[in-house]
Design a protein around this motif. Structure first.
Motif, short mmCIF file in Angstrom:
data_model
loop_
_atom_site.label_atom_id
_atom_site.label_comp_id
_atom_site.label_asym_id
_atom_site.label_seq_id
_atom_site.Cartn_x
_atom_site.Cartn_y
_atom_site.Cartn_z
N TRP A 337 0.83 -1.21 0.00
CA TRP A 337 0.00 0.00 0.00
C TRP A 337 0.86 1.26 0.00
O TRP A 337 0.47 2.28 -0.59
CB TRP A 337 -0.96 -0.01 1.18
CG TRP A 337 -2.14 -0.90 0.92
CD1 TRP A 337 -2.51 -2.01 1.62
CD2 TRP A 337 -3.08 -0.77 -0.15
NE1 TRP A 337 -3.63 -2.58 1.06
CE2 TRP A 337 -4.00 -1.84 -0.03
CE3 TRP A 337 -3.24 0.13 -1.19
CZ2 TRP A 337 -5.05 -2.02 -0.91
CZ3 TRP A 337 -4.29 -0.04 -2.09
CH2 TRP A 337 -5.19 -1.10 -1.93
N ALA A 338 2.02 1.19 0.65
CA ALA A 338 2.93 2.34 0.61
C ALA A 338 3.36 2.62 -0.83
O ALA A 338 3.48 3.79 -1.25
CB ALA A 338 4.14 2.09 1.49
N ALA A 339 3.58 1.54 -1.61
CA ALA A 339 3.94 1.72 -3.02
C ALA A 339 2.81 2.37 -3.80
O ALA A 339 3.05 3.00 -4.85
CB ALA A 339 4.31 0.36 -3.64
N ALA A 340 1.58 2.24 -3.30
CA ALA A 340 0.42 2.85 -3.95
C ALA A 340 0.11 4.23 -3.39
O ALA A 340 -0.90 4.84 -3.78
CB ALA A 340 -0.80 1.95 -3.80
N GLY A 341 0.94 4.70 -2.45
CA GLY A 341 0.77 6.03 -1.91
C GLY A 341 0.03 6.11 -0.59
O GLY A 341 -0.23 7.20 -0.08
N TYR A 344 1.80 3.78 6.13
CA TYR A 344 1.38 2.91 7.22
C TYR A 344 0.39 3.58 8.19
O TYR A 344 -0.68 3.01 8.47
CB TYR A 344 2.62 2.41 7.95
CG TYR A 344 2.38 1.29 8.93
CD1 TYR A 344 2.25 -0.03 8.50
CD2 TYR A 344 2.28 1.55 10.30
CE1 TYR A 344 2.04 -1.05 9.41
CE2 TYR A 344 2.07 0.53 11.21
CZ TYR A 344 1.95 -0.76 10.76
OH TYR A 344 1.73 -1.77 11.66
N PRO A 345 0.67 4.77 8.72
CA PRO A 345 -0.31 5.37 9.65
C PRO A 345 -1.66 5.62 9.01
O PRO A 345 -2.71 5.42 9.65
CB PRO A 345 0.37 6.69 10.05
CG PRO A 345 1.83 6.45 9.83
CD PRO A 345 1.91 5.56 8.62
N GLU A 346 -1.68 6.04 7.75
CA GLU A 346 -2.95 6.26 7.06
C GLU A 346 -3.70 4.95 6.87
O GLU A 346 -4.94 4.89 6.99
CB GLU A 346 -2.70 6.92 5.70
CG GLU A 346 -3.98 7.23 4.93
CD GLU A 346 -3.74 7.77 3.53
OE1 GLU A 346 -4.73 7.92 2.79
OE2 GLU A 346 -2.58 8.04 3.18
#
Length: 363
Positions: A337-341, A344-346
């Motif tokens: 998901w980080a790669a998708a923008g 982690y906190p979001e």
């Protein structure tokens, strides 16, 4: 408006106790303390619910040692009536005192007695909202035999397998295993984190592999090996329905024959976790569509990670769905998901807000 209180529940009775504690450390570190009040509840290996520290540092792997929920004098008491929000603590001398009024539970339990619908059922009984899948989806996702049954019914491709139940003799199923072809993978039907999994290339070692798997679960699955790339996709429930991330890839090395427990958690550098797999656009689309179809096939909610094999011929075979995947900041689910923008906190906030907005009861 009062802030919502989130209880992170972790540990548990399964062999994945330590993994759950590490995941809890990641989630505790990511929750916005300006937005939510946070309570940590640990479940010991014996099944006792106890108050736990909320400092993420207490739940880190140190010198190769997994963290553990230790027993304590106090016991956490959950509500006993639907609609109650007040949780309590029973101390050693029998005094009951308030713990918190909890709005939502974030259960980061892995394996049986937590990820398998048991804790979800307990929360459903008293109308407590929680992150992740409900009872049936959690149970089906945990039990690989019934997970495959759901996938087959939905027309999704899975690996051929032989299931051994408690009391079944390996010798009586040799012909069925031979029909799968060698090598095969032997695994507990209801465990995760590659606990108790063996690769068998010689039938002479099959019985020992089954015995090893049975240490974790009396139900054992023997699966045909699939030659192909190991691709994972993160699925996140949104108001518009489930959304699939760009697929990632697991590339195992360092002398590990497959993605086993040591490679996952203890042997740094043994695995290359590629958060964006190099796939042709059409194949990537099919992998993402397969992940969402698997999510829907078991009735998952909140989040899941769907693992597949992609063969040299471009065929997709589902390995499994994980309804509470590893969730540390370096785990594949948040990395994809980080790669998708979505950082982690979001991601953690999205899961909490989705759970808070979800109705209680049948849905």
């Amino acid at each position: 408006m009062a802030r919502a209180t989130v209880a992170v529940v972790f540990g548990g009775r399964s062999s994945e106790h330590g993994v759950s504690c590490v995941t809890a450390g990641g989630v505790l570190g990511a929750i916005d303390r300006d937005r939510y009040d946070v309570v940590a509840i640990g479940i010991t290996r014996e099944g006792r619910w106890v108050p736990a520290p909320t400092d993420p540092a207490d739940w880190a792997i140190i010198d190769g040692e997994m963290p553990e929920v230790r027993d304590a004098a106090d016991t956490v008491l959950a509500p006993t009536r639907a609609g109650e929000r007040a949780w309590s603590v029973l101390d050693g001398d029998g005094t009951v005192s308030p713990l918190a009024e909890i709005d939502v539970v974030f259960p980061v339990l892995h394996g049986p007695y937590g990820e398998d619908g048991t804790v979800q059922g307990a929360l459903e009984l008293v109308d407590v909202r929680y992150v992740g899948s409900g009872v049936l989806a959690s149970a089906a996702g945990m039990d690989k035999q019934f997970m495959k049954t759901a996938f087959r019914a939905a027309g999704l491709p899975v690996t051929p397998d032989v299931t051994l139940l408690r009391g079944d003799r390996v010798a009586d199923r040799i012909a069925d295993v031979e029909a799968l072809g060698l090598p095969v993978f032997v695994k507990p039907a209801r465990a995760g984190s590659s606990m108790g999994i063996s690769k068998v290339s010689d039938l002479a070692t099959l019985e020992a592999a089954v015995a090893d798997a049975a240490k974790h679960d009396p139900k054992v699955l023997i699966e045909q090996a699939v030659s192909g790339r190991e691709i994972e996709t993160a699925v996140l429930e949104t108001v518009d329905g489930p959304r699939a991330s760009v697929p990632g890839e697991i590339i195992t090395g360092g002398g590990h024959d497959f993605y086993d427990f040591e490679a996952k958690y203890l042997d740094e550098g043994a695995v290359n976790l590629v958060s964006t797999a190099d796939l042709p656009p059409e194949l990537e689309r099919r992998v993402r569509d397969t992940a969402i179809a698997a999510f829907r096939a078991v009735g998952a909610e909140g989040l899941a990670r769907v693992d597949v094999f992609v063969t040299d011929a471009g065929d997709i075979v589902i390995n499994e769905i994980n309804t509470m995947p590893g969730f540390t900041p370096t785990s594949m689910y948040p990395r994809m998901w980080a790669a998708a923008g979505i950082e982690y906190p979001e991601l953690v906030q999205t899961l909490i807000e989705t759970a808070l907005a979800r109705p209680v009861g049948l849905r």
